[in-house]
Design a protein around this motif. Structure first.
Motif, PDB file in Angstrom:
ATOM      1  N   SER A   1       1.611   0.753  -3.441  1.00  0.00           N
ATOM      2  CA  SER A   1       1.314   0.596  -1.921  1.00  0.00           C
ATOM      3  C   SER A   1       0.759  -0.185  -0.673  1.00  0.00           C
ATOM      4  CB  SER A   1       0.230   2.056  -2.026  1.00  0.00           C
ATOM      5  OG  SER A   1       0.068   3.174  -0.186  1.00  0.00           O
ATOM      6  N   LEU A   2       0.772   0.411   0.333  1.00  0.00           N
ATOM      7  CA  LEU A   2       0.642  -0.469   1.207  1.00  0.00           C
ATOM      8  C   LEU A   2      -1.454  -0.323   1.099  1.00  0.00           C
ATOM      9  CD1 LEU A   2       2.790  -0.728   4.947  1.00  0.00           C
ATOM     10  CD2 LEU A   2       2.538  -2.296   2.531  1.00  0.00           C
ATOM     11  N   LYS A   3      -1.787   0.602   1.393  1.00  0.00           N
ATOM     12  CA  LYS A   3      -3.044   1.558   0.966  1.00  0.00           C
ATOM     13  C   LYS A   3      -3.328   0.914  -0.510  1.00  0.00           C
ATOM     14  CE  LYS A   3      -2.711   4.564   5.046  1.00  0.00           C
ATOM     15  NZ  LYS A   3      -2.860   5.783   4.741  1.00  0.00           N
TER      16      LYS A   3
ATOM     17  N   TRP B   1      -1.306  -3.577  -3.324  1.00  0.00           N
ATOM     18  CA  TRP B   1      -1.142  -2.805  -1.967  1.00  0.00           C
ATOM     19  C   TRP B   1      -1.653  -4.169  -1.417  1.00  0.00           C
ATOM     20  CZ3 TRP B   1      -5.210  -2.278  -6.234  1.00  0.00           C
ATOM     21  CH2 TRP B   1      -6.399  -3.723  -5.857  1.00  0.00           C
TER      22      TRP B   1
ATOM     23  N   GLU C   1      -2.523  -6.460   1.885  1.00  0.00           N
ATOM     24  CA  GLU C   1      -3.351  -6.956   2.699  1.00  0.00           C
ATOM     25  C   GLU C   1      -3.169  -8.454   3.451  1.00  0.00           C
ATOM     26  OE1 GLU C   1      -6.254  -5.742   4.265  1.00  0.00           O
ATOM     27  OE2 GLU C   1      -6.227  -3.610   2.699  1.00  0.00           O
TER      28      GLU C   1
ATOM     29  N   ASN D   1       0.089  -7.703   8.874  1.00  0.00           N
ATOM     30  CA  ASN D   1      -0.566  -6.553   8.872  1.00  0.00           C
ATOM     31  C   ASN D   1      -0.710  -5.377   9.516  1.00  0.00           C
ATOM     32  OD1 ASN D   1      -2.255  -6.265   5.730  1.00  0.00           O
ATOM     33  ND2 ASN D   1      -4.352  -6.592   7.140  1.00  0.00           N
TER      34      ASN D   1
ATOM     35  N   LYS E   1       2.375  -2.557   8.695  1.00  0.00           N
ATOM     36  CA  LYS E   1       1.594  -1.158   8.333  1.00  0.00           C
ATOM     37  C   LYS E   1       1.872   0.169   9.099  1.00  0.00           C
ATOM     38  CE  LYS E   1      -1.716  -3.284   5.210  1.00  0.00           C
ATOM     39  NZ  LYS E   1      -3.322  -3.154   5.208  1.00  0.00           N
TER      40      LYS E   1
ATOM     41  N   GLY F   1       6.862  -1.292   7.810  1.00  0.00           N
ATOM     42  CA  GLY F   1       6.170  -1.325   6.602  1.00  0.00           C
ATOM     43  C   GLY F   1       6.479  -0.605   5.123  1.00  0.00           C
ATOM     44  N   ASN F   2       7.703   0.642   5.220  1.00  0.00           N
ATOM     45  CA  ASN F   2       8.880   1.333   4.529  1.00  0.00           C
ATOM     46  C   ASN F   2       9.411   0.057   3.799  1.00  0.00           C
ATOM     47  OD1 ASN F   2       7.332   3.602   4.834  1.00  0.00           O
ATOM     48  ND2 ASN F   2       8.746   4.480   6.396  1.00  0.00           N
TER      49      ASN F   2
ATOM     50  N   SER G   1       2.661   4.512   3.413  1.00  0.00           N
ATOM     51  CA  SER G   1       1.854   4.431   4.387  1.00  0.00           C
ATOM     52  C   SER G   1       2.116   4.305   5.333  1.00  0.00           C
ATOM     53  CB  SER G   1       0.800   3.132   3.315  1.00  0.00           C
ATOM     54  OG  SER G   1       0.095   3.526   2.445  1.00  0.00           O
ATOM     55  N   SER G   2       3.771   3.402   5.609  1.00  0.00           N
ATOM     56  CA  SER G   2       3.007   3.715   7.376  1.00  0.00           C
ATOM     57  C   SER G   2       4.023   5.135   7.948  1.00  0.00           C
ATOM     58  CB  SER G   2       4.784   2.633   7.736  1.00  0.00           C
ATOM     59  OG  SER G   2       3.912   0.627   7.559  1.00  0.00           O
TER      60      SER G   2
ATOM     61  N   TYR H   1       0.271   5.543   9.220  1.00  0.00           N
ATOM     62  CA  TYR H   1      -0.236   4.942  10.375  1.00  0.00           C
ATOM     63  C   TYR H   1       0.195   5.602  11.756  1.00  0.00           C
ATOM     64  CZ  TYR H   1      -2.568   1.182   7.330  1.00  0.00           C
ATOM     65  OH  TYR H   1      -3.636   1.279   6.556  1.00  0.00           O
TER      66      TYR H   1
END
Length: 538
Positions: free
Chosen positions: A156-158, A175, A177, A257, A260, A265-266, A296-297, A300
């Motif tokens: 995931s992004l998170k 994830w 960062e 970042n 995201k 982000g997807n 996650s995008s 956000y």
């Protein structure tokens, strides 16, 4: 006689083959997809904008649970991922929020923080683990059944959205960062394929251009005007309107970042998922592997621009295309030997300011002001300004030492506070912890509140705000309630072992884990509260 012997041998061979085929009935790969902040009505709202290979393929060729809901409060990211993969509510699995007040440590804690571990692959952001998750996940049970013979990888992004689905026994959780990282909980160094992926710096590839609508913006008739007062611009931008020059905005919005908070982000997560499948040879062995993906995008973007924005519409149109591409990739890599489910960790409310502009009841809460008023009441009523230890997630935590010092009964104080708090205009329901635990509720909203409260971890007085009433800025939106705008999400099953069809009955989110467990012929997670969705399985 000879024919009898041959018949017996064939029978024994068939029985032996049947025992093996029970395992062989399992798919070689399970892909669990969670879309962060996806309302069910996005499937129907944008349906005519979708292609045939993404969401429509899952809806029409798989099994569609049209009336699926989270069955607890609060509907937050960590809580949602935990419920999906454990088949249990916070009352059992212990993940009661993204952050919550720790009554023992007397401080706010984050759901996956763990100072016993350090970052792998980056400078920071990796001191994490699933230690606070009290139960097993479907991924854990798969590992236990196969004696860790298969691989479980969660991405995931998170951090929380990668760690919690992977459970306690994942081979890896990654994830983002500024690049993909992990924790020493899983490994001491990144695999070569992850290092190679990071060196290619896909984020810069996506952020060097503009975010423009995929189709002409005039075709986006399912959302409100692009230029409106209900959306939050990126840092360094006057208005939140297309097109977005990502290159120029990147520095003021978190560097890499920033990806995201864009639909790309997807894209980078799809790229990473493909790399994981190829590099780890997922689905290529005589066991079942599991890949958990959390996008996650959309969360956000939804928080920033709101449910009705063109940004959200474009995000889902793009995600649909990428989902179609990913399904074709799975077809090529795994054939017809994979099972996939897609759901969300929560939905979201429409921007209350926008609803108010349409004369629909809605509103905002100032949590700091509310806490101050409760503290002032306690000082007047009980002669102490130290009785309220914390107010968070719409829960009041009492100071037990102060209660003892003043020789006050905790249950009496809680009830007095509940009687005081119900008078606030924005409060719909309020209940103290003792009454919540001791009563059975036919009222679905109150039962959701009970399901979301862990007797050892949660607060002493619980509040439910009125519908469409949130603690948030007036631009953008949030989630967390037990109302249908936050609870109603997709559950789509597709692939090996799945029937084609749909259901309109109420299906709680905790039914996903036992359904996948039943499909895989493994034990249910040890805190499971859900039931098998029988009509979805062949």
């Amino acid at each position: 006689m000879k024919n009898v012997i041959i018949g017996l041998l064939l029978f024994c061979a068939t029985m032996s083959f049947g025992q093996v085929s029970l395992v062989d009935q399992r798919p070689k790969l399970v892909v669990g997809i969670v879309v962060d902040q996806m309302r069910y009505d996005y499937l129907t709202r944008y349906y005519d904008k979708f292609g045939d290979d993404g969401f429509k393929r899952l809806m029409n060729d798989g099994f569609n649970c049209e009336n699926a809901h989270f069955n607890y409060i609060p509907t937050y990211t960590a809580v949602g991922h935990s419920a999906i993969y454990t088949g249990s509510t916070p009352s059992v699995n212990g993940i009661i929020g993204n952050n919550w007040y720790d009554k023992s440590a007397k401080k706010s804690i984050y759901c996956v923080d763990d100072e016993n571990y350090t970052t792998v692959g980056g400078d920071s952001g990796g001191n994490k683990s699933p230690v606070r998750l009290l139960t097993t996940t479907v991924t854990d049970e798969l590992q236990l059944t196969q004696m860790k013979g298969g691989k479980v990888i969660s991405i995931s992004l998170k951090d929380r959205s990668a760690i919690l689905p992977g459970g306690h026994m994942a081979n890896a959780a990654y994830w983002f960062e500024n690049k993909f990282i992990t924790s020493t909980y899983y490994m001491s160094e990144l695999p070569k394929w992850v290092e190679s992926f990071n060196k290619k710096d896909f984020a810069q590839k996506y952020l060097k251009g503009k975010w423009e609508t995929l189709y002409p913006i005039k075709q986006y008739t399912e959302s409100i005007a692009d230029d409106n007062e209900f959306e939050q611009p990126y840092n360094g931008q006057e208005k939140p309107v297309f097109p977005y020059d990502l290159r120029s905005l990147q520095e003021a919005n978190g560097g890499n970042n920033m990806i995201k908070a864009t639909p790309f982000g997807n894209s980078i997560l799809i790229d990473f998922a493909k790399a994981a499948i190829e590099s780890e040879k997922l689905g290529k062995n005589n066991v079942t592997d599991f890949l958990a993906i959390s996008f996650s995008s959309p969360d956000y973007i939804g928080h920033q621009f709101g449910v009705d924005s063109k940004e959200v519409e474009d995000t889902y149109i793009r995600l649909d295309k990428e989902l179609g591409d990913f399904l074709r990739f799975l077809d090529k890599q795994i054939g017809d030997n994979y099972t996939l489910f897609l759901t969300a960790d929560h939905a979201a409310v429409q921007v209350p300011a926008y609803l108010s502009s349409l004369k629909i009841p809605s509103g905002y809460i100032n949590s700091a002001e509310f806490k101050k008023e409760v503290e002032d009441f306690c000082k007047t009523r009980f002669g102490s300004d130290h009785l309220i230890e914390d107010f968070s997630n719409f829960q009041i935590f009492l100071n037990k030492e102060e209660l003892k010092r003043l020789k006050l009964d905790q249950n009496e104080v809680s009830q007095i506070l509940a009687d005081f708090v119900i008078e606030f205009n924005w409060v719909l329901r309020v209940v103290d912890a003792k009454n919540l635990q001791n009563n059975l509720y036919q009222d679905r909203l109150m039962q959701f509140l009970k399901n979301g409260c862990n007797q050892k971890l949660s607060g002493d007085v619980m509040l439910i705000p009125k519908p469409a009433t949130i603690s948030h800025a007036r631009k953008g939106t949030t989630h967390g309630s037990g109302f249908t705008y936050d609870t109603h999400v997709p559950i789509l099953f597709y692939g090996k072992g799945i029937k084609k069809g749909k259901s309109r009955r109420f299906i709680p989110i905790v039914d996903i884990a036992p359904t996948i467990s039943n499909l895989l012929k493994i034990s249910y997670p040890n805190g499971n509260e859900g039931d098998v969705i029988e009509e979805a399985l062949k």
